[in-house]
Scaffold this motif. Structure first.
Motif, PDB file in Angstrom:
ATOM      1  N   ARG A 139      41.951 -68.129 -82.118  1.00 29.37           N
ATOM      2  CA  ARG A 139      41.564 -68.705 -80.838  1.00 29.37           C
ATOM      3  C   ARG A 139      42.492 -69.844 -80.428  1.00 29.37           C
ATOM      4  O   ARG A 139      42.873 -70.666 -81.242  1.00 29.37           O
ATOM      5  CB  ARG A 139      40.117 -69.212 -80.909  1.00 29.37           C
ATOM      6  CG  ARG A 139      39.444 -69.380 -79.552  1.00 29.37           C
ATOM      7  CD  ARG A 139      37.966 -69.737 -79.688  1.00 29.37           C
ATOM      8  NE  ARG A 139      37.226 -68.867 -80.596  1.00 29.37           N
ATOM      9  CZ  ARG A 139      36.795 -67.651 -80.303  1.00 29.37           C
ATOM     10  NH1 ARG A 139      37.016 -67.149 -79.101  1.00 29.37           N
ATOM     11  NH2 ARG A 139      36.139 -66.945 -81.179  1.00 29.37           N
ATOM     12  N   GLY A 140      42.902 -69.809 -79.162  1.00 32.32           N
ATOM     13  CA  GLY A 140      43.742 -70.887 -78.655  1.00 32.32           C
ATOM     14  C   GLY A 140      45.232 -70.588 -78.727  1.00 32.32           C
ATOM     15  O   GLY A 140      46.017 -71.239 -78.058  1.00 32.32           O
ATOM     16  N   LEU A 141      45.627 -69.595 -79.531  1.00 32.04           N
ATOM     17  CA  LEU A 141      47.054 -69.240 -79.570  1.00 32.04           C
ATOM     18  C   LEU A 141      47.438 -68.613 -78.232  1.00 32.04           C
ATOM     19  O   LEU A 141      46.712 -67.775 -77.698  1.00 32.04           O
ATOM     20  CB  LEU A 141      47.331 -68.232 -80.692  1.00 32.04           C
ATOM     21  CG  LEU A 141      47.388 -68.734 -82.125  1.00 32.04           C
ATOM     22  CD1 LEU A 141      47.755 -67.581 -83.057  1.00 32.04           C
ATOM     23  CD2 LEU A 141      48.402 -69.862 -82.283  1.00 32.04           C
ATOM     24  N   ARG A 142      48.596 -69.008 -77.696  1.00 29.29           N
ATOM     25  CA  ARG A 142      49.056 -68.442 -76.430  1.00 29.29           C
ATOM     26  C   ARG A 142      49.992 -67.263 -76.652  1.00 29.29           C
ATOM     27  O   ARG A 142      50.170 -66.429 -75.783  1.00 29.29           O
ATOM     28  CB  ARG A 142      49.766 -69.524 -75.602  1.00 29.29           C
ATOM     29  CG  ARG A 142      48.839 -70.635 -75.119  1.00 29.29           C
ATOM     30  CD  ARG A 142      49.555 -71.581 -74.169  1.00 29.29           C
ATOM     31  NE  ARG A 142      50.841 -72.044 -74.694  1.00 29.29           N
ATOM     32  CZ  ARG A 142      50.985 -73.084 -75.519  1.00 29.29           C
ATOM     33  NH1 ARG A 142      49.935 -73.772 -75.880  1.00 29.29           N
ATOM     34  NH2 ARG A 142      52.175 -73.430 -75.965  1.00 29.29           N
ATOM     35  N   VAL A 143      50.608 -67.200 -77.827  1.00 28.98           N
ATOM     36  CA  VAL A 143      51.569 -66.140 -78.127  1.00 28.98           C
ATOM     37  C   VAL A 143      50.830 -64.787 -78.183  1.00 28.98           C
ATOM     38  O   VAL A 143      49.717 -64.704 -78.710  1.00 28.98           O
ATOM     39  CB  VAL A 143      52.295 -66.464 -79.470  1.00 28.98           C
ATOM     40  CG1 VAL A 143      51.346 -66.494 -80.647  1.00 28.98           C
ATOM     41  CG2 VAL A 143      53.436 -65.500 -79.730  1.00 28.98           C
ATOM     42  N   PRO A 144      51.413 -63.727 -77.585  1.00 27.14           N
ATOM     43  CA  PRO A 144      50.751 -62.418 -77.675  1.00 27.14           C
ATOM     44  C   PRO A 144      50.637 -61.952 -79.136  1.00 27.14           C
ATOM     45  O   PRO A 144      51.594 -62.094 -79.899  1.00 27.14           O
ATOM     46  CB  PRO A 144      51.686 -61.477 -76.903  1.00 27.14           C
ATOM     47  CG  PRO A 144      52.582 -62.356 -76.100  1.00 27.14           C
ATOM     48  CD  PRO A 144      52.664 -63.664 -76.815  1.00 27.14           C
ATOM     49  N   VAL A 145      49.461 -61.429 -79.488  1.00 21.17           N
ATOM     50  CA  VAL A 145      49.223 -60.969 -80.864  1.00 21.17           C
ATOM     51  C   VAL A 145      49.054 -59.452 -80.861  1.00 21.17           C
ATOM     52  O   VAL A 145      48.248 -58.911 -80.098  1.00 21.17           O
ATOM     53  CB  VAL A 145      47.959 -61.638 -81.463  1.00 21.17           C
ATOM     54  CG1 VAL A 145      47.767 -61.211 -82.914  1.00 21.17           C
ATOM     55  CG2 VAL A 145      48.047 -63.158 -81.361  1.00 21.17           C
ATOM     56  N   VAL A 146      49.842 -58.775 -81.694  1.00 19.76           N
ATOM     57  CA  VAL A 146      49.773 -57.320 -81.813  1.00 19.76           C
ATOM     58  C   VAL A 146      49.505 -56.986 -83.277  1.00 19.76           C
ATOM     59  O   VAL A 146      50.117 -57.576 -84.170  1.00 19.76           O
ATOM     60  CB  VAL A 146      51.083 -56.651 -81.342  1.00 19.76           C
ATOM     61  CG1 VAL A 146      50.979 -55.132 -81.438  1.00 19.76           C
ATOM     62  CG2 VAL A 146      51.428 -57.069 -79.918  1.00 19.76           C
ATOM     63  N   ALA A 147      48.579 -56.046 -83.517  1.00 21.15           N
ATOM     64  CA  ALA A 147      48.160 -55.765 -84.896  1.00 21.15           C
ATOM     65  C   ALA A 147      48.007 -54.275 -85.154  1.00 21.15           C
ATOM     66  O   ALA A 147      47.851 -53.478 -84.222  1.00 21.15           O
ATOM     67  CB  ALA A 147      46.829 -56.473 -85.173  1.00 21.15           C
ATOM     68  N   VAL A 148      48.057 -53.910 -86.418  1.00 18.95           N
ATOM     69  CA  VAL A 148      47.547 -52.613 -86.867  1.00 18.95           C
ATOM     70  C   VAL A 148      46.507 -52.905 -87.950  1.00 18.95           C
ATOM     71  O   VAL A 148      46.493 -53.994 -88.528  1.00 18.95           O
ATOM     72  CB  VAL A 148      48.649 -51.689 -87.457  1.00 18.95           C
ATOM     73  CG1 VAL A 148      49.602 -51.218 -86.375  1.00 18.95           C
ATOM     74  CG2 VAL A 148      49.410 -52.373 -88.604  1.00 18.95           C
ATOM     75  N   LEU A 149      45.646 -51.937 -88.210  1.00 16.21           N
ATOM     76  CA  LEU A 149      44.686 -52.080 -89.303  1.00 16.21           C
ATOM     77  C   LEU A 149      45.341 -51.674 -90.621  1.00 16.21           C
ATOM     78  O   LEU A 149      46.348 -50.969 -90.637  1.00 16.21           O
ATOM     79  CB  LEU A 149      43.451 -51.202 -89.060  1.00 16.21           C
ATOM     80  CG  LEU A 149      42.637 -51.465 -87.788  1.00 16.21           C
ATOM     81  CD1 LEU A 149      41.386 -50.575 -87.787  1.00 16.21           C
ATOM     82  CD2 LEU A 149      42.239 -52.932 -87.644  1.00 16.21           C
ATOM     83  N   GLY A 150      44.738 -52.110 -91.720  1.00 12.79           N
ATOM     84  CA  GLY A 150      45.172 -51.673 -93.048  1.00 12.79           C
ATOM     85  C   GLY A 150      44.022 -50.991 -93.770  1.00 12.79           C
ATOM     86  O   GLY A 150      42.929 -50.844 -93.209  1.00 12.79           O
ATOM     87  N   ASN A 151      44.243 -50.592 -95.011  1.00 14.43           N
ATOM     88  CA  ASN A 151      43.210 -49.881 -95.757  1.00 14.43           C
ATOM     89  C   ASN A 151      41.937 -50.719 -95.923  1.00 14.43           C
ATOM     90  O   ASN A 151      40.832 -50.194 -95.835  1.00 14.43           O
ATOM     91  CB  ASN A 151      43.740 -49.422 -97.122  1.00 14.43           C
ATOM     92  CG  ASN A 151      44.376 -50.522 -97.938  1.00 14.43           C
ATOM     93  OD1 ASN A 151      45.218 -51.265 -97.423  1.00 14.43           O
ATOM     94  ND2 ASN A 151      44.010 -50.628 -99.186  1.00 14.43           N
TER      95      ASN A 151
END
Ligand code: FE2
Ligand code: FE2
Lengths: 259, 89
Positions: free
Chosen positions: A57-69
């Protein structure tokens, strides 16, 4: 030029409040994009995803993720994805996202990936149904990654994000016997066929940081126990215009600030 | 509470059961922990994400092998921000 921050395997649990956020304090100033390479949670529970959302919360940078096991452990991965999406995280699985960074486009294609092994030491889609299911899952997710990468080929910079390793190079340090559980060459083949500037993965906690695909694409294992840092910082591409510093100058600036 | 192991079992099986417990027990859930056994001393190496999970390693080992001793060499992930950036060409 694009500055990428990346980390994998944060394994957030309900005991993780305020363990990550203090170490992400400079992210907004240092990076244009923050990649999370899977094993976001300890056991894939919604309450764990809420803790991660709170840390972000509060981060301005775009966050991109994948899930893991780990994020599949409780069969509630859809709820995990929804909670993270609500918090603004783009969670990819055989999908892609394009982000504008100061007029340059960055395409990120993501997939969890899977095991299966590497030429000379791998499973085959043959025999018992369980073995076929194992190898077919690996094939399916790699095909998803390739299709997603093709969607973003037009971008100025193209990144493949996954959890399992596409190459053996970043597994060095792990016991050889478990490599087929840590990654699969299908992923590297997908990256090389579609083309990318960088491939990022996690999962191999005992592996090493740097590798390269047979086609010459940089691979970085960003599993937190490998980095022994809150995240890694990578800089890619040429300056967008005369006013922008190059990657070498950016790297110098980070080092200077850390002194 | 995890069920105690048979301490008379061959050490290879003891190591296997301990690693399986640390991976699957919800108090730790860490597949990256490495267990070695010397006599009745258990050594655990690797990284866990929180101090709670570090403490839980000892709990689980004590439940599985009550009379054995543990040398918990696992580190807690509390890593600083990077002090450099890699320029990729
Ligand atoms: Fe992990
Ligand atoms: Fe993993």
């Amino acid at each position: 030029m694009i500055r990428v921050a990346a980390v994998g395997d944060v394994h957030v649990g309900t005991d993780s409040h305020d363990t990550l956020r203090p170490h992400w304090a400079h992210l907004d100033d240092r990076a244009d994009l923050f990649l999370l390479a899977g094993d976001l949670t300890k056991r894939g529970l919604p309450e764990e995803a809420l803790v991660l959302a709170d840390e972000l919360r509060g981060l301005r940078v775009p966050v991109v993720a994948v899930l893991g096991n780990h994020d599949y452990e409780s069969d509630r991965e859809k709820e995990v994805v929804d909670i993270l999406a609500e918090a603004g995280v783009r969670v990819l699985e055989g999908t892609s996202v394009v982000i504008d960074v100061g007029g340059q486009t960055v395409g990120v294609a993501g997939a969890k990936g899977f095991g299966g092994g590497f030429p000379g030491a791998m499973g085959s889609d043959f025999g018992e149904p369980e073995m076929k299911a194992f190898m077919r899952h690996s094939r399916t997710v790699a095909d998803g990654l390739e299709a997603a990468l093709r969607e973003v080929r037009h971008c100025d910079t193209c990144i493949a994000l996954m959890h399992y390793s596409p190459v053996e190079g970043t597994l060095r340090g792990e016991r050889l016997e478990i490599w087929p559980f840590l990654g699969c060459y299908f992923l590297a083949e997908a990256v090389d066929r579609a083309g990318a500037d960088l491939a990022v993965h996690g999962h191999a906690h005992g592996g090493s940081e740097k590798g390269v695909t047979p086609g010459g694409v940089h691979v970085r294992n960003v599993a937190q126990p490998v980095l022994r840092m809150a995240y890694t910082l990578l800089c890619l591409g040429a300056p967008a215009d005369d006013s922008e510093l190059g990657c070498a100058a950016e790297a110098d600036a980070v080092q200077e600030a850390a002194r | 509470m995890a069920q105690a192991l048979d301490p008379q079992e061959p050490v290879d099986y003891i190591v296997g059961h301990l690693e399986e417990a640390l991976a699957c027990d919800e108090r730790v859930n860490e597949q990256g922990l490495h267990v070695t056994v010397h006599g009745r001393r258990i050594f655990v190496d690797g990284t866990v994400s929180t101090k709670e999970r570090h403490a839980a390693v000892a709990e689980i080992v004590a439940e599985l092998l009550p009379d054995w001793s543990l040398v918990n060499q696992a580190t807690v992930a509390d890593f600083p921000e990077p002090s450099d950036m890699e320029a990729l060409s």
